[in-house]
Design a protein around this motif. Structure first.
Motif, PDB file in Angstrom:
ATOM      1  N   ILE A 179      64.377  70.496  61.661  1.00 10.54           N
ATOM      2  CA  ILE A 179      65.084  70.895  63.172  1.00 10.54           C
ATOM      3  C   ILE A 179      66.780  71.383  63.008  1.00 10.54           C
ATOM      4  N   LEU A 180      67.136  70.984  62.191  1.00 13.05           N
ATOM      5  CA  LEU A 180      68.482  71.478  61.343  1.00 13.05           C
ATOM      6  C   LEU A 180      68.819  72.940  60.756  1.00 13.05           C
ATOM      7  N   LEU A 181      66.770  73.034  60.016  1.00  9.53           N
ATOM      8  CA  LEU A 181      67.291  74.826  59.504  1.00  9.53           C
ATOM      9  C   LEU A 181      66.944  75.477  60.427  1.00  9.53           C
TER      10      LEU A 181
ATOM     11  N   ALA B 206      63.815  77.252  52.011  1.00 13.03           N
ATOM     12  CA  ALA B 206      64.084  78.008  53.193  1.00 13.03           C
ATOM     13  C   ALA B 206      66.013  78.168  53.237  1.00 13.03           C
ATOM     14  N   SER B 207      67.025  76.821  53.293  1.00 12.09           N
ATOM     15  CA  SER B 207      68.111  76.990  53.289  1.00 12.09           C
ATOM     16  C   SER B 207      68.397  78.207  52.688  1.00 12.09           C
ATOM     17  N   TYR B 208      68.073  78.436  51.270  1.00 13.41           N
ATOM     18  CA  TYR B 208      69.214  79.361  50.124  1.00 13.41           C
ATOM     19  C   TYR B 208      68.504  81.054  51.067  1.00 13.41           C
ATOM     20  N   SER B 209      67.080  80.823  51.713  1.00  8.64           N
ATOM     21  CA  SER B 209      66.469  82.220  51.919  1.00  8.64           C
ATOM     22  C   SER B 209      67.755  82.292  53.688  1.00  8.64           C
ATOM     23  N   LEU B 210      67.674  81.227  54.389  1.00  9.71           N
ATOM     24  CA  LEU B 210      68.783  81.862  55.847  1.00  9.71           C
ATOM     25  C   LEU B 210      70.375  82.144  55.427  1.00  9.71           C
ATOM     26  N   LEU B 211      70.257  81.972  53.806  1.00  8.47           N
ATOM     27  CA  LEU B 211      71.929  81.985  53.352  1.00  8.47           C
ATOM     28  C   LEU B 211      71.551  83.501  53.153  1.00  8.47           C
ATOM     29  N   ASP B 212      70.778  84.285  52.450  1.00 10.31           N
ATOM     30  CA  ASP B 212      71.088  85.478  51.427  1.00 10.31           C
ATOM     31  C   ASP B 212      70.993  85.423  50.704  1.00 10.31           C
ATOM     32  N   LYS B 213      70.468  84.052  50.180  1.00  9.88           N
ATOM     33  CA  LYS B 213      71.006  83.783  48.004  1.00  9.88           C
ATOM     34  C   LYS B 213      69.194  83.794  47.472  1.00  9.88           C
ATOM     35  N   TYR B 214      68.855  85.203  47.266  1.00 12.38           N
ATOM     36  CA  TYR B 214      67.419  85.945  47.386  1.00 12.38           C
ATOM     37  C   TYR B 214      67.035  85.298  45.752  1.00 12.38           C
ATOM     38  N   HIS B 215      68.422  85.293  44.639  1.00 11.58           N
ATOM     39  CA  HIS B 215      68.096  84.953  43.425  1.00 11.58           C
ATOM     40  C   HIS B 215      67.542  83.336  42.720  1.00 11.58           C
ATOM     41  N   GLU B 216      68.502  82.621  44.250  1.00  9.55           N
ATOM     42  CA  GLU B 216      68.679  81.388  44.150  1.00  9.55           C
ATOM     43  C   GLU B 216      67.623  80.319  45.121  1.00  9.55           C
TER      44      GLU B 216
ATOM     45  N   TRP C 133      56.293  82.481  58.233  1.00 10.08           N
ATOM     46  CA  TRP C 133      57.225  81.474  58.785  1.00 10.08           C
ATOM     47  C   TRP C 133      57.664  82.345  58.619  1.00 10.08           C
ATOM     48  N   PRO C 134      59.158  82.577  60.199  1.00  3.70           N
ATOM     49  CA  PRO C 134      60.429  82.954  60.865  1.00  3.70           C
ATOM     50  C   PRO C 134      61.314  83.435  59.783  1.00  3.70           C
ATOM     51  N   ILE C 135      61.000  81.485  59.095  1.00  7.70           N
ATOM     52  CA  ILE C 135      62.387  81.426  58.311  1.00  7.70           C
ATOM     53  C   ILE C 135      62.452  82.505  57.110  1.00  7.70           C
ATOM     54  N   PHE C 136      61.727  83.163  56.356  1.00  6.67           N
ATOM     55  CA  PHE C 136      61.578  83.945  55.477  1.00  6.67           C
ATOM     56  C   PHE C 136      61.634  85.511  55.370  1.00  6.67           C
ATOM     57  N   ARG C 137      61.392  85.840  57.055  1.00  3.21           N
ATOM     58  CA  ARG C 137      61.055  86.935  57.886  1.00  3.21           C
ATOM     59  C   ARG C 137      62.344  87.943  56.833  1.00  3.21           C
ATOM     60  N   ILE C 138      63.718  87.658  56.545  1.00  2.00           N
ATOM     61  CA  ILE C 138      64.139  88.793  55.673  1.00  2.00           C
ATOM     62  C   ILE C 138      63.812  88.690  54.359  1.00  2.00           C
ATOM     63  N   PHE C 139      64.109  87.942  53.809  1.00  2.00           N
ATOM     64  CA  PHE C 139      63.714  87.497  51.802  1.00  2.00           C
ATOM     65  C   PHE C 139      62.651  87.720  51.978  1.00  2.00           C
TER      66      PHE C 139
END
Length: 158
Positions: free
Chosen positions: A53-55, A89-99, A122-128
């Motif tokens: 829910i938080l993510l 998921a959290s790294y993906s949303l933070l645009d930390k693609y290396h991590e 999954w929408p959470i990976f939309r940009i990643f």
């Protein structure tokens, strides 16, 4: 007092309804629900559900172009003790693609953590999933190119 099985059912229902709003790009309505839950729901049936829910709340803000709030929500949590899926998921949303790519490698081809179709859906990976880091890591893990669909191309334009 709510019985544990009733709480689990209520949490699952909330998660399903609110996630469907994200999938349907009804971000304003999803934001209202997630902000309500953040303000008034103090007990969740499981830690796993609380983190989902938080993510989802964080990604709702990201898709509304309120990235500062997305970052604030993610940084309110210590992800070091959480599972790889939550870290990814959290790294993906933070645009930390290396991590995020490193976590993908840790997970590998383990369907018990994440099924390969989730990367596509999954929408959470939309940009990643449109990044070079994602494409290379996906290929290294699955020995096939990640197929960018017309829907994926539209996602990053909106």
């Amino acid at each position: 007092n709510i019985a544990p099985e009733e709480l689990l059912h209520a949490d699952d229902s909330f998660l399903n309804i609110s996630f469907e709003l994200i999938q349907n790009r009804q971000y304003e309505l999803a934001k209202i629900l997630y902000d309500f839950s953040d303000k008034y729901i103090r007990k969740y049936s499981t830690e796993d559900l609380r983190l989902r829910i938080l993510l989802n709340r964080a990604q709702t803000y990201k898709w509304l172009n309120q990235n500062d709030q997305c970052i604030k929500i993610i940084e309110s949590e210590d992800w070091s003790a959480s599972g790889d899926l939550f870290k990814l998921a959290s790294y993906s949303l933070l645009d930390k693609y290396h991590e995020a790519s490193e976590i993908m490698r840790n997970i590998g081809n383990n369907d018990k953590v994440i099924n390969k179709s989730f990367y596509k859906d999954w929408p959470i990976f939309r940009i990643f999933r449109n990044s070079p880091e994602f494409k290379k890591t996906y290929f290294d893990i699955y020995k096939e190119e990640f197929e960018i669909t017309e829907e994926h191309k539209r996602e990053i334009q909106n």
